[in-house]
Design a protein around this motif. Structure first.
Motif, short mmCIF file in Angstrom:
data_model
loop_
_atom_site.label_atom_id
_atom_site.label_comp_id
_atom_site.label_asym_id
_atom_site.label_seq_id
_atom_site.Cartn_x
_atom_site.Cartn_y
_atom_site.Cartn_z
N SER A 7 3.49 -40.76 55.14
CA SER A 7 3.45 -41.49 56.38
C SER A 7 4.04 -43.02 55.89
O SER A 7 4.20 -43.15 54.79
CB SER A 7 2.15 -41.65 56.58
OG SER A 7 1.15 -42.05 55.63
N GLY A 9 6.53 -44.40 57.68
CA GLY A 9 8.28 -44.84 58.07
C GLY A 9 8.09 -45.32 59.42
O GLY A 9 7.19 -45.79 60.30
N GLY A 10 9.35 -45.66 59.91
CA GLY A 10 9.48 -46.18 61.07
C GLY A 10 10.67 -47.20 61.06
O GLY A 10 11.60 -47.11 60.27
N LEU A 11 10.62 -47.98 62.20
CA LEU A 11 12.08 -48.90 62.24
C LEU A 11 11.60 -50.45 61.78
O LEU A 11 10.49 -50.97 62.15
CB LEU A 11 12.20 -49.09 63.83
CG LEU A 11 13.28 -50.01 64.14
CD1 LEU A 11 14.84 -49.38 63.61
CD2 LEU A 11 13.41 -50.33 65.82
N VAL A 12 12.39 -50.71 61.06
CA VAL A 12 12.10 -52.29 60.09
C VAL A 12 13.18 -53.03 60.21
O VAL A 12 14.40 -52.52 60.29
CB VAL A 12 11.74 -52.09 58.60
CG1 VAL A 12 11.28 -53.32 58.17
CG2 VAL A 12 10.93 -50.88 58.44
N ALA A 18 8.06 -52.56 54.37
CA ALA A 18 7.44 -51.40 54.82
C ALA A 18 6.55 -50.95 53.65
O ALA A 18 7.05 -50.86 52.54
CB ALA A 18 8.16 -50.43 55.64
N THR A 91 18.39 -47.19 54.70
CA THR A 91 17.75 -46.16 55.93
C THR A 91 18.18 -44.71 55.32
O THR A 91 19.13 -44.18 54.88
CB THR A 91 18.83 -46.57 57.05
OG1 THR A 91 18.45 -47.79 57.94
CG2 THR A 91 18.71 -45.46 58.17
N THR A 119 9.58 -38.78 55.65
CA THR A 119 9.59 -39.57 56.67
C THR A 119 10.80 -40.62 56.76
O THR A 119 10.98 -41.04 55.89
CB THR A 119 8.23 -40.40 56.45
OG1 THR A 119 7.83 -41.38 57.56
CG2 THR A 119 8.36 -41.44 55.02
N GLN A 120 11.23 -41.02 58.04
CA GLN A 120 12.13 -41.61 58.42
C GLN A 120 11.84 -43.12 58.41
O GLN A 120 11.00 -43.79 58.90
CB GLN A 120 12.56 -41.41 59.73
CG GLN A 120 14.01 -42.04 60.22
CD GLN A 120 15.16 -41.81 59.37
OE1 GLN A 120 15.32 -40.48 59.45
NE2 GLN A 120 15.77 -42.69 59.03
N VAL A 121 12.70 -43.81 57.53
CA VAL A 121 12.65 -45.34 57.50
C VAL A 121 14.31 -45.58 58.07
O VAL A 121 15.39 -45.26 57.62
CB VAL A 121 12.52 -45.71 56.03
CG1 VAL A 121 12.73 -47.58 56.05
CG2 VAL A 121 11.04 -45.33 55.51
N THR A 122 14.16 -46.65 58.99
CA THR A 122 15.30 -46.99 59.58
C THR A 122 15.46 -48.68 59.61
O THR A 122 14.35 -49.25 60.10
CB THR A 122 15.59 -46.60 61.08
OG1 THR A 122 15.72 -45.09 60.99
CG2 THR A 122 16.88 -47.13 61.59
#
Length: 125
Positions: A7, A9-12, A18, A91, A119-122
């Motif tokens: 858990s 992840g998200g847009l940074v 993060a 990313t 988990t995606q990190v962008t």
């Protein structure tokens, strides 16, 4: 059997931070070495960081050394990846992985026995 769930992840934004978390099931978490890997679209899975079962030793990919920090809390069955000074090239989908021999650090995906779903990190400019 160990189950892993990532858990955080998200847009940074570029230059931001993060923290990824990985929750592990099982009673012998401290015996497992843990690692973080990442995979960007169209590329192979790459090693990011690893930590021994005791937490006494860590190892980082050159690309993240000094910016990322791996840590673990064996009382909570958790492993973390603190990511600072994020760049667009960070990313990716980030995966948590566990290996049975917790005393040895390795950066090879094939040496890990259990994997989370990612988990995606962008990182956006």
């Amino acid at each position: 059997q160990v189950q892993l769930l990532e858990s955080g992840g998200g847009l940074v934004q570029v230059g931001g931070s993060a923290r990824l978390s990985c929750a592990a099931s099982g009673r012998t978490f401290s015996s497992f070495g843990m690692g973080w890997f990442r995979q960007a679209p169209g590329t192979e899975l790459k090693f990011v960081a690893a930590i021994t079962g005791s937490g006494g030793k860590t190892y980082y990919a050159d690309s993240v050394k000094g910016s990322f920090t791996i840590s673990r809390d064996n009382a909570k069955n958790m492993v973390y990846l603190q990511m600072n000074s994020l760049k667009p090239e960070d990313t990716a989908v980030y995966y948590c992985a566990a290996r049975r021999n917790g005393a040895v650090i390795t950066d090879l995906p094939r040496t890990y026995d259990y994997w989370g779903q990612g988990t995606q990190v962008t990182v956006s400019s």
